[in-house]
Motif scaffolding. Structure first.
Motif, short mmCIF file in Angstrom:
data_model
loop_
_atom_site.label_atom_id
_atom_site.label_comp_id
_atom_site.label_asym_id
_atom_site.label_seq_id
_atom_site.Cartn_x
_atom_site.Cartn_y
_atom_site.Cartn_z
N ALA A 145 57.80 -58.56 -13.76
CA ALA A 145 56.62 -58.74 -12.93
C ALA A 145 56.84 -58.24 -11.53
O ALA A 145 57.97 -57.98 -11.11
N LEU A 146 55.69 -58.10 -10.84
CA LEU A 146 55.71 -57.81 -9.42
C LEU A 146 55.77 -59.18 -8.76
O LEU A 146 54.97 -60.06 -9.07
N ARG A 150 59.07 -55.58 -7.22
CA ARG A 150 59.12 -55.62 -8.69
C ARG A 150 60.46 -56.17 -9.14
O ARG A 150 61.51 -55.87 -8.53
N ASP A 172 54.91 -51.51 -19.86
CA ASP A 172 55.08 -52.85 -20.44
C ASP A 172 54.39 -52.91 -21.79
O ASP A 172 53.77 -51.92 -22.20
N PHE A 227 54.89 -49.57 -14.98
CA PHE A 227 55.36 -50.35 -13.84
C PHE A 227 56.58 -49.74 -13.17
O PHE A 227 56.99 -50.17 -12.10
N TYR A 284 51.15 -48.92 -12.19
CA TYR A 284 50.13 -49.95 -12.47
C TYR A 284 48.88 -49.35 -13.09
O TYR A 284 47.77 -49.77 -12.85
N THR A 296 47.14 -59.91 -18.79
CA THR A 296 47.89 -59.48 -17.60
C THR A 296 47.57 -60.36 -16.40
O THR A 296 48.46 -60.77 -15.65
N ARG A 337 51.22 -60.82 -13.69
CA ARG A 337 52.35 -59.90 -13.73
C ARG A 337 52.36 -58.95 -12.54
O ARG A 337 53.39 -58.64 -11.97
N TYR A 338 51.19 -58.47 -12.23
CA TYR A 338 51.15 -57.48 -11.16
C TYR A 338 50.50 -58.05 -9.91
O TYR A 338 49.92 -57.32 -9.13
N MET A 351 47.70 -56.64 -7.61
CA MET A 351 47.38 -55.22 -7.85
C MET A 351 46.32 -55.10 -8.93
O MET A 351 46.34 -55.81 -9.93
N VAL A 394 44.82 -53.17 -12.01
CA VAL A 394 45.36 -52.26 -13.04
C VAL A 394 44.26 -51.30 -13.48
O VAL A 394 43.17 -51.75 -13.85
#
Ligand code: ADP
Length: 607
Positions: free
Chosen positions: A148-149, A156, A199, A205, A214, A228, A233-234, A237, A239
């Motif tokens: 993950a971020l 990251r 991922d 990623f 992303y 997600t 996870r991000y 951000m 996606v």
């Protein structure tokens, strides 16, 4: 070759060239592409190994750290401040040693109670990570793993987590190790190939191209987006979908992607990394293969061009040589043909000439026959003429002699002897005349082989004039002879006879002239002496000029000329090795020329 045929051949040549170029370039492209594909595969293997190795180093770390008695005491106990501080320091120390990103500890609710970055501004301490799958997995007794971020740090990371058990063996908390992936990514960027990691939802990623980060490869279904988002996870951000296309080139899969520089095509090598559930992709640009293929085909074409050029030049040379040889052969054949023609012409002409020669011979033979016939006829005619002349010449005195004899007999019977004697005298005169004729005839049958002597021409002329005196009485005779005349070859008596004949004919020609005149002159020409006897008579008519030397040819009355004078004279001159010529003087009269040879040695002689 016609223009159209040339054009067609040229077009076909260009077409063949293009075809060869295409085949070569596609073959070369295929080779380079397969080579690049292999390189991509190799890079993929190395990348995977490096990535896997990097992560694996930390795989067992949470388990090991969770076993720490201090940590277990803290998690299972009252969590005194000094205990927390000690654990914080311990975590900080481990983190430096292990070169991990962060190490932190959460209680059973997911609240972070201690962290290696405890004294940082954005410390994890106090944060709730219960939403992260690695926390739940670890609390449930498993090994928690997650990519993950970082929600707090925005860095990251890959998370490894294990449960921390209290003395009773219950899971009382979780210790997590965050592994930094930025360094790995930074490492990759030094390579020529593009590397990206997706991922399980297909979202990129890790990427050597920042634009792709992303972004989702797989269609971003609401389902996926929801998953997600739930896992955060991000973090914050958004996606998006990665715009891409797929195609095949030379049987190889090609991926078309856009980056900052524009749209590019890549060969793709990808593999699933089971440890993290990631897909690692190595993308190799097709540009260099294409450039190399172009270069190679250009080189091949250049070579081919040179070869074709050389071939064309060679072929042209050969063609020209063949042409030249053909031309030479043609010329030779032409020459031979001409020679043959000429030869045939010559043979034909030869045959013609031979025919002509034969013809001429035949004509000549015929002519000779005719001539012989004519001579024979001429002889017969001459014989006739001579017979007539002779019979007249003899019969007349014979008849006269008979009359005189008859009269003499009567006169003797009468006793008139004086008169009878007179008659007998007449008879004797007639007999003498007939004897003279006989003498003349004997001269015709002359003896030509009598030896020649040197004769004094002037003396011969003087003698001849003296002998002909009675006939020349009324005629003026002019003699003009050079003093130093050389002696000439001949016989004096025969020369005398010739001179007599010519002078007698001249006198005949001058018979009825008012001023009768004869001119006699001589001159030396080389080894000849020419004596001209000119009269002022009527001259020799052209019609009879070539007949006057014929025996018995005469234009004079019967009884006055036998036609033998010139014939005899001509033959005598020939016997002397000289000639007797006749011409008419421009001012009138005939000129008879006696041609005599000069005698080499002088000497007096008489015949
Ligand atoms: P003949 O005097 O007996 O006739 P020739 O043989 O001496 O025989 O001459 C032949 C002929 O040539 C003559 O009949 C005459 O016609 C011609 N002839 C000869 N001499 C002369 C001359 N001086 N002028 C013209 N005619 C000539």
């Amino acid at each position: 070759m016609g223009m159209r045929v040339r054009g067609l051949v040229g077009g076909l040549g260009v077409l063949a060239f293009a075809l060869v170029a295409w085949v070569v370039s596609s073959m070369v492209l295929g080779t380079y592409l397969r080579h690049d594909q292999q390189r991509a595969e190799a890079t993929l293997q190395l990348t995977m190994q490096a990535l896997d190795g990097h992560l694996r180093r930390f795989q067992a770390v949470p388990d090991l750290l969770a076993d720490d008695p201090g940590l277990r005491a803290l998690i299972g106990g009252s969590r005194r401040a000094d205990q927390v501080a000690a654990i914080n320091r311990w975590l900080e120390g481990r983190n430096v040693l292990l070169e991990s990103s962060e190490i932190y500890v959460m209680d059973a609710t997911g609240l972070t109670i201690a962290a290696s970055n405890h004294d940082a501004r954005d410390s994890f301490v106090g944060q709730d990570f219960s939403f992260r799958p690695y926390f739940t997995e670890a609390m449930n007794g498993g090994r928690g793993r997650f990519y993950a971020l970082g929600t707090t740090s925005g860095v990251r990371g890959y998370y490894f987590a294990s449960a921390v058990y209290d003395r009773g063996g219950r899971a009382a908390g979780v210790i997590a190790v965050k592994v930094d992936l930025d360094a790995i990514e930074a490492e990759w960027r030094r390579q020529s190939e593009a590397i990206l990691v997706t991922d399980p939802e297909g979202v990129v990623f890790l990427s050597t191209e920042p634009e792709w980060l992303y972004q989702g490869f797989l269609p971003l279904t609401p389902d996926r987006l929801a998953r997600t988002a739930a896992l955060r996870r991000y973090a914050g951000m958004t996606v998006g979908a990665l715009a891409h296309e797929r195609s095949t080139l030379q049987g190889l899969a090609v991926l078309h992607l856009s980056n900052a520089d524009g749209r590019r095509s890549y060969l793709q090598a990808k593999a699933l990394m089971p440890l993290a559930g990631w897909t690692v992709q190595v993308l190799m640009e097709t540009g260099s293969a294409r450039a190399q293929a172009r270069l190679a085909s250009a080189a091949v074409l250049l070579g081919l061009g040179i070869a074709v050029g050389a071939l064309v030049i060679w072929a042209q040379r050969r063609f020209r040589l063949a042409e030249r040889i053909a031309a030479q052969e043609h010329a030779k054949a032409e020459l031979e043909r001409r020679v043959e023609m000429r030869t045939a012409d010559l043979a034909r002409m030869n045959a013609q000439i031979q025919d002509e020669v034969a013809e001429r011979r035949a004509t000549e033979a015929a002519l000779r026959r005719t001539q012989a016939d004519l001579v024979q006829a001429g002889k017969l005619a001459a014989l006739g003429q001579m017979s007539a002349a002779l019979s007249h010449e003899i019969n007349q005195p014979l008849a006269a002699a008979r009359n005189y004899a008859d009269s003499a007999a009567i006169l003797i019977d009468r006793g008139e002897t004086a008169k009878a004697r007179e008659n007998v005298g007449q008879i004797v005169a007639l007999i003498d005349r007939m004897a003279a004729i006989a003498q003349h005839l004997r001269n015709v049958a002359r003896k030509p082989d009598a030896p020649l002597k040197t004769v004094d021409l002037a003396a011969a002329v003087a003698e001849a004039l003296a002998l002909a005196e009675p006939r020349l009485a009324k005629i003026t005779v002019a003699v003009d002879l050079p003093a130093d005349l050389p002696g000439v070859l001949g016989g004096p008596v025969r020369l005398q006879q010739v001179l007599g004949n010519v002078l007698s004919n001249a006198a005949d020609a001058l018979e009825d002239r008012v001023f009768p005149r004869i001119e006699i002159a001589a001159r030396v020409e080389g080894d000849r002496v020419l004596l001209d006897i000119r009269d002022f008579g009527p001259g020799v008519a052209a019609a009879i000029a070539d007949r006057i030397y014929d025996p018995f040819f005469t234009t004079k009355r019967v009884g006055s000329g036998l036609g033998l004078g010139l014939s005899i004279s001509y033959n005598i001159m020939k016997d002397f090795g000289g000639d007797l010529r006749v011409a008419n003087h421009p001012q009138g009269g005939a000129v008879f020329t006696l041609v005599l040879r000069v005698a080499r040695a002088r000497g007096m002689a008489a015949e």
